[in-house]
Design an enzyme around this catalytic site. Structure first.
Site, PDB file in Angstrom:
ATOM      1  N   HIS A  66     -27.735 -23.386  -4.485  1.00 13.48           N
ATOM      2  CA  HIS A  66     -28.364 -23.428  -3.172  1.00 13.48           C
ATOM      3  C   HIS A  66     -27.895 -22.245  -2.345  1.00 13.48           C
ATOM      4  CE1 HIS A  66     -29.775 -24.915   0.696  1.00 13.48           C
ATOM      5  NE2 HIS A  66     -30.621 -25.610  -0.032  1.00 13.48           N
ATOM      6  N   ASP A  74     -33.955 -30.715  -5.400  1.00 12.80           N
ATOM      7  CA  ASP A  74     -35.041 -30.754  -6.384  1.00 12.80           C
ATOM      8  C   ASP A  74     -34.615 -31.316  -7.738  1.00 12.80           C
ATOM      9  OD1 ASP A  74     -37.028 -29.528  -4.745  1.00 12.80           O
ATOM     10  OD2 ASP A  74     -35.911 -27.671  -4.942  1.00 12.80           O
TER      11      ASP A  74
HETATM   12  N1  COA Z   1     -28.768 -21.209 -12.674  1.00 14.88           N
HETATM   13  C1  COA Z   1     -27.963 -20.253 -13.181  1.00 14.88           C
HETATM   14  N2  COA Z   1     -27.378 -19.318 -12.435  1.00 14.88           N
HETATM   15  C2  COA Z   1     -27.620 -19.341 -11.124  1.00 14.88           C
HETATM   16  C3  COA Z   1     -28.443 -20.312 -10.529  1.00 14.88           C
HETATM   17  C4  COA Z   1     -29.011 -21.272 -11.368  1.00 14.88           C
HETATM   18  N3  COA Z   1     -29.817 -22.205 -10.871  1.00 14.88           N
HETATM   19  N4  COA Z   1     -28.518 -20.118  -9.205  1.00 14.88           N
HETATM   20  C5  COA Z   1     -27.769 -19.040  -8.960  1.00 14.88           C
HETATM   21  N5  COA Z   1     -27.222 -18.572 -10.124  1.00 14.88           N
HETATM   22  C6  COA Z   1     -26.360 -17.419 -10.268  1.00 14.88           C
HETATM   23  C7  COA Z   1     -27.160 -16.142 -10.066  1.00 14.88           C
HETATM   24  O1  COA Z   1     -27.720 -15.670 -11.285  1.00 14.88           O
HETATM   25  C8  COA Z   1     -26.111 -15.212  -9.515  1.00 14.88           C
HETATM   26  O2  COA Z   1     -25.284 -14.794 -10.565  1.00 14.88           O
HETATM   27  P1  COA Z   1     -24.690 -13.299 -10.574  1.00 14.88           P
HETATM   28  O3  COA Z   1     -23.812 -13.251  -9.370  1.00 14.88           O
HETATM   29  O4  COA Z   1     -23.992 -13.224 -11.872  1.00 14.88           O
HETATM   30  O5  COA Z   1     -25.889 -12.408 -10.453  1.00 14.88           O
HETATM   31  C9  COA Z   1     -25.287 -16.137  -8.639  1.00 14.88           C
HETATM   32  O6  COA Z   1     -25.425 -17.441  -9.201  1.00 14.88           O
HETATM   33  C10 COA Z   1     -25.751 -16.139  -7.175  1.00 14.88           C
HETATM   34  O7  COA Z   1     -27.163 -16.345  -7.228  1.00 14.88           O
HETATM   35  P2  COA Z   1     -28.170 -16.107  -6.029  1.00 14.88           P
HETATM   36  O8  COA Z   1     -29.558 -16.187  -6.532  1.00 14.88           O
HETATM   37  O9  COA Z   1     -27.756 -14.846  -5.303  1.00 14.88           O
HETATM   38  O10 COA Z   1     -27.826 -17.339  -5.158  1.00 14.88           O
HETATM   39  P3  COA Z   1     -28.511 -17.666  -3.847  1.00 14.88           P
HETATM   40  O11 COA Z   1     -27.523 -18.485  -3.149  1.00 14.88           O
HETATM   41  O12 COA Z   1     -29.030 -16.503  -3.140  1.00 14.88           O
HETATM   42  O13 COA Z   1     -29.812 -18.443  -4.347  1.00 14.88           O
HETATM   43  C11 COA Z   1     -31.144 -20.165  -5.110  1.00 14.88           C
HETATM   44  C12 COA Z   1     -29.979 -19.764  -4.216  1.00 14.88           C
HETATM   45  C13 COA Z   1     -31.549 -21.565  -4.721  1.00 14.88           C
HETATM   46  C14 COA Z   1     -32.338 -19.210  -4.896  1.00 14.88           C
HETATM   47  C15 COA Z   1     -30.704 -20.105  -6.562  1.00 14.88           C
HETATM   48  O14 COA Z   1     -29.553 -20.893  -6.766  1.00 14.88           O
HETATM   49  C16 COA Z   1     -31.802 -20.527  -7.510  1.00 14.88           C
HETATM   50  O15 COA Z   1     -32.683 -19.710  -7.830  1.00 14.88           O
HETATM   51  N6  COA Z   1     -31.774 -21.813  -7.998  1.00 14.88           N
HETATM   52  C17 COA Z   1     -32.798 -22.307  -8.856  1.00 14.88           C
HETATM   53  C18 COA Z   1     -34.078 -22.566  -8.086  1.00 14.88           C
HETATM   54  C19 COA Z   1     -33.993 -23.795  -7.205  1.00 14.88           C
HETATM   55  O16 COA Z   1     -33.522 -24.840  -7.630  1.00 14.88           O
HETATM   56  N7  COA Z   1     -34.472 -23.668  -5.974  1.00 14.88           N
HETATM   57  C20 COA Z   1     -34.521 -24.771  -5.029  1.00 14.88           C
HETATM   58  C21 COA Z   1     -33.582 -24.544  -3.892  1.00 14.88           C
HETATM   59  S1  COA Z   1     -33.488 -25.973  -2.855  1.00 14.88           S
END
Ligand code: COA
Length: 377
Positions: A263, A314
């Site tokens: 998240h 989700d």
């Molecule tokens: N599975 C595996 N790795 C994940 C991940 C996941 N669901 N979510 C984040 N990571 C990893 C990223 O690859 C990144 O790794 P790195 O530092 O090696 O590149 C790190 O964790 C940080 O990710 P980031 O996308 O910058 O985190 P964020 O806090 O900006 O993004 C989300 C948050 C929700 C966009 C992200 O966790 C995600 O895409 N989750 C899956 C989609 C989802 O469930 N969305 C609903 C949100 S309520």
């Protein structure tokens, strides 16, 4: 704006872009509040209709106020016949979120007062939108499957009515209450991408219908509301508990994201996931099918061990809705059926004290280039 002046954060993480009294997310401690009330308190004790009043008015309603809002919402459940006729023209394989976006946008034509941004007119538009978005989502599922539309029943709550219009029969009390709580849990989440979108649109003094339509477009993305459907697709692709470890390991090795995990704000358990995990278990027991719950639990455990990450809203809503027999591509429309309350609350708050939202961009392009005629390029 030049780089020297900029404080740009990727994805605006941590940037405070509005003042709001509607909701707050404490990502460190995993606390979510609506207008001062803890989400656990509201999930335990309130109804979705009460939460709608709370989000729009900043306080819980008294009995008369709740009865008044409830009856105004129920009186507006029916969607204009023209909109249903329009929906019948859409391709039957259209994505339900695209159908929702276009149909909700068209409601605007049939609400003559819906363009007003004053509290009274905007609240009336919010009532119509909140009442009709579920009717549209349920009607689409019936239209695309060649079934008769089930007319809304004004004796039912928003939660019960949605399941009734979708299936043609009323849910039992336990399922209706779980669904009602799911709507409470998804109602607001501060400046998430879709809510921020609605505030930006409302900030131009565009009407409620335009702002909500934009919110639906933002919610549809797989990194936002679209994640719940993708969680279920992932569970179906994995297929069985013995394949979970291998799936997670190879996804992580390939730097693929596991849907429903992680998240942007919560760095601990999302308090909404606590409820949905429980509902997923309850629905598994009811259906006599533990597989999806057990697979979800194993994914949760692995992601915690390997990445220190937690499930978001989700993750367990996917298996909960699946076990309720809801089609996968309706999970995100259901999110909208709930989040409409938060969107409209934020739009009302924006109108109450409006300032056009107009940030700056950090310019990273070239400067001082001289035009060269096309023949000389
Ligand atoms: N599975 C595996 N790795 C994940 C991940 C996941 N669901 N979510 C984040 N990571 C990893 C990223 O690859 C990144 O790794 P790195 O530092 O090696 O590149 C790190 O964790 C940080 O990710 P980031 O996308 O910058 O985190 P964020 O806090 O900006 O993004 C989300 C948050 C929700 C966009 C992200 O966790 C995600 O895409 N989750 C899956 C989609 C989802 O469930 N969305 C609903 C949100 S309520």
């Amino acid at each position: 704006m030049s780089t020297a002046e900029s404080t740009a954060a990727a994805g605006l993480r941590g940037v405070v872009a509005a003042q709001s009294a509607i909701g707050d997310v404490d990502g460190v401690n995993g606390v979510l509040i609506y207008q001062g009330y803890d989400i656990h308190d509201l999930a335990e004790n309130s109804t979705f209709e009460e939460v709608i009043f709370l989000l729009w008015n900043g306080r819980l309603p008294n009995g008369d106020e709740l009865a008044d809002l409830t009856s105004r919402i129920r009186a507006n459940y029916a969607v204009p016949a023209e909109v249903i006729e329009l929906m019948k023209q859409f391709p039957k394989d259209a994505d339900p979120m695209d159908v929702l976006r276009t149909s909700v946008s068209s409601l605007d034509f049939y609400d003559r007062a819906g363009h007003g941004t004053d509290r009274e007119n905007a609240t009336q538009a919010a009532i119509k939108l909140t009442a009709q978005i579920g009717t549209i989502a349920a009607a689409w599922d019936r239209i695309r499957n060649g079934k008769e539309i089930v007319a809304p029943d004004p004796s039912l709550s928003i939660a019960e009515n949605f399941l009734y219009m979708l299936r043609g029969e009323r849910p039992d009390a336990e399922e209706a209450r779980m669904f009602d709580i799911a709507l409470i849990l998804h109602a607001d989440h501060e400046l998430n991408a879709s809510t921020f979108t609605t505030r930006v649109v409302a900030g131009t003094l565009a009407d409620m219908y335009g702002a909500v339509t934009a919110g639906i477009a933002a919610l549809a993305g797989p990194l936002h509301g679209g994640a719940n459907t993708n969680v279920m697709k992932m569970l179906l692709e994995i297929g069985s508990i013995d394949k979970v470890d291998e799936f997670v390991e190879s996804a992580l090795a390939e730097k693929k994201k596991i849907m429903g995990i992680g998240h942007a704000v919560y760095k601990t358990e999302d308090p909404r996931a606590t409820w949905l995990r429980k509902f997923s278990k309850t629905m598994s027991d009811k259906a006599g099918e533990q597989k999806w719950y057990e697979m979800s639990q194993r994914i949760e455990q692995l992601m915690h061990e390997k990445k220190g990450m937690f499930p978001n809203v989700d993750f367990y809503s996917a298996s909960t809705y699946y076990l309720m027999g809801i089609p996968l591509d309706l999970y995100t429309p259901i999110f909208a059926v709930s989040r409409i309350s938060g969107w409209t609350g934020h739009i009302l708050e924006q109108y109450d004290n409006n300032k056009l939202i107009r940030p700056r961009a950090e310019y990273i392009g070239e400067r001082g280039l001289k035009y060269v005629p096309v023949a000389e390029r």
